[in-house]
Design an enzyme around this catalytic site. Structure first.
Site: not given
Length: 560
Positions: A218-220, A249, A539
């Site tokens: 994912g983007d995290g 993600g 986040e």
């Protein structure tokens, strides 16, 4: 001068190269089926040789080609050699409208002579010619400046096996691994083991060994990688390492944005993965803006996607419990949060794009260049005369008393200025538009009167998730923060309609009086509500005053 018709056409010489590479080869499975194959600088044309009229011709655009390889067959008694070209053209979907990239391979047997070595040489000549021509035909958008990954490109592939529904590693082996082999892209697979593993890894890695860092998650995970690069002493060089994203993600916002920038039809799930894998194999690199974010604890972060407070942040964090269902977790979280809609109090200020001074320019003498050092003094603001001014916003005027965006605590953030090491290397990028968090915002900023908010969202990509086209006009390198906020008073059905319209990027056309959209260069958010959540790139970060500034083109992104 016209060419004599009696002269042989050199471009049609069998297995020769004069303008067009031409050859006749047999089918992989049936030696009796023969094809004429011609290669130009832009296409591979295949036509079945038959005595019957109306021979079918198939043309493959080399823009869609990721690679070609030559090889011997498994039977040692077979004197022939083979070459296979791999294409990912747009084709109509099987079960729904629209088009998506789908894999197609074309394989041919070369048996010109009885010498296996000579046949393999000919197959390798064709494979090399197809590869070289396809590199030159990478899909480029008009007006976009690209660089190219070196070839062969050495890739560090970072995979978070727990992202999304926990299927990232299976998606890699099932879809991407084969594409990289077809495109002859060597890679080293790194499976992340814990939070901040990627951040620690890239902070210490010898980046001279890699031509690109690619994230399958994912983007995290990309948030970790970017901040790890920016924490290095050689951050200026490190952040120039091309970054790639493959959706693995739940949200996959950057992957959806990169796909959108390629001007392709919307795609989801495996189709989106295939699209991003294709762009990785083609190897075009563009610029990507980063946003510098300051928190009240003096921590500084770098963001590539978004800063959110209120409804969006709540949904993002609270829907973690539904991670096992994939992207639908956000819909579930939205419905849950709508049922008990929260309102947050806070102060918001921003620097509009039209108030930003060009590089090297200075404000007129009548305008103070720096804010007052006394945080107790109100900041006097120039009235906003923008034609897009929303009737629900109450802007401060130069002659009125008003609320001042300041940090009420003593833990002030001073503006980070450039520091230089003894070797002359710059330590960090300068946030020249941001005052300290304990100082009033400059007069050129717009201060929104203290209001009750449902959400504040600053986004710098087009998509907030695979199915949320949040900033329709955004580009990865437009140098803008796209600021959205929704004020209190909006009904639950109206808010739901906004998010449903966002699936097609139509929310700005809804005419909702509670929705405000501004293009800005910097912003400050000061929550007053004692409880809440703030997220950066999805986040959760420290809750409290926060401010941000865009840094145009600071990073490099593999795109199309």
């Amino acid at each position: 001068m016209e060419k004599d018709a009696s002269e042989p056409d050199p471009s049609r010489q069998r297995n020769g190269v004069v303008g067009v590479l031409y050859g006749e080869f047999t089918d992989l499975l049936n030696d009796r089926v023969r094809y004429s194959v011609s290669l130009t600088e832009s296409a591979l044309t295949i036509q079945k040789i038959s005595s019957s009229p109306g021979r079918t011709k198939v043309v493959f655009n080399l823009t869609d080609c990721v690679g070609c390889r030559a090889y011997r067959g498994p039977d040692s008694a077979d004197v022939g050699a083979y070459f296979t070209a791999y294409f990912y053209p747009f084709k109509r979907r099987w079960m729904s409208a629209g088009v998506a990239r789908q894999r197609v391979e074309q394989c041919f047997r070369v048996a010109l002579v009885q010498d296996p070595h000579a046949n393999l040489q000919e197959a390798e000549r064709w494979a090399c010619a197809i590869r070289d021509a396809s590199v030159l035909q990478a899909p480029r958008r008009d007006g976009v400046m690209y660089t190219e990954l070196r070839r062969p490109c050495r890739v560090m592939m970072l995979v978070n096996p727990h992202s999304g529904r926990g299927q990232a590693l299976q998606l890699f082996t099932g879809h991407i691994q084969g594409m990289l082999t077809e495109a002859a892209v060597p890679y080293t697979l790194v499976i992340t083991e814990h939070q901040n593993h990627a951040r620690e890894l890239v902070k210490k890695a010898d980046l001279s060994q890699w031509d690109a860092l690619v994230i399958m998650s994912g983007d995290g995970l990309l948030f970790e990688v970017i901040n790890g690069l920016m924490e290095r002493e050689d951050w200026q060089e490190a952040i120039q390492t091309p970054l790639g994203i493959l959706p693995g993600g739940s949200g996959n916002a950057l992957a959806a944005s990169v796909h959108h920038y390629s001007q392709s039809s919307p795609a989801w799930n495996e189709e989106l993965l295939l699209s991003c894998g294709f762009m990785l194999c083609k190897g075009l690199v563009g610029s990507m803006d980063l946003v510098s974010i300051h928190l009240a604890s003096r921590q500084r972060l770098f963001s590539f996607l978004s800063l959110a407070w209120g409804f969006v942040a709540d949904v993002d964090i609270e829907s973690e419990k539904y991670r096992h269902v994939g992207a639908i977790r956000f819909l579930m979280g939205t419905l849950v949060r709508l049922a008990s809609l929260r309102v947050y109090q806070g102060r918001l200020a921003y620097l509009p794009v039209n108030e930003t001074l060009p590089t090297g320019k200075h404000p007129p003498p009548s305008t103070p260049q720096h804010p007052s050092l006394c945080s107790s003094l109100p900041c006097q603001l120039i009235p906003n005369t923008s034609p897009n001014r929303n009737s629900r916003r109450n802007h401060n005027s130069t002659n009125s008393n008003h609320n001042t965006i300041t940090n009420s605590s003593n833990n002030a953030i001073t503006t980070k200025r450039t520091e230089t090491q003894s070797d002359g290397k710059t330590e960090e990028p300068v946030d020249s538009l941001l005052p300290g968090l304990d100082q009033p915002v400059p007069e050129s900023w717009t201060v929104v009167k203290e209001e009750d908010f449902v959400l504040v969202l600053a986004i710098y990509q087009s998509h907030l998730a695979e199915d949320l086209w949040t900033a329709p006009g955004a580009m990865a390198d437009d140098g803008l923060i796209h600021l959205f906020y929704v004020t209190a008073g909006i009904s639950r059905p109206a808010l739901l309609r906004l998010f449903l319209a966002m699936e097609k990027g139509a929310h700005l056309a809804c005419g909702c009086p509670h929705l405000v959209y501004e293009k800005v260069k910097a912003l400050r958010l000061e929550p007053i509500s004692p409880q809440g959540m703030i997220t950066v790139d999805g986040e959760m970060v420290e809750y409290g005053p926060v401010q941000a500034q865009i840094h145009p083109g600071l990073a490099r992104l593999i795109c199309g």
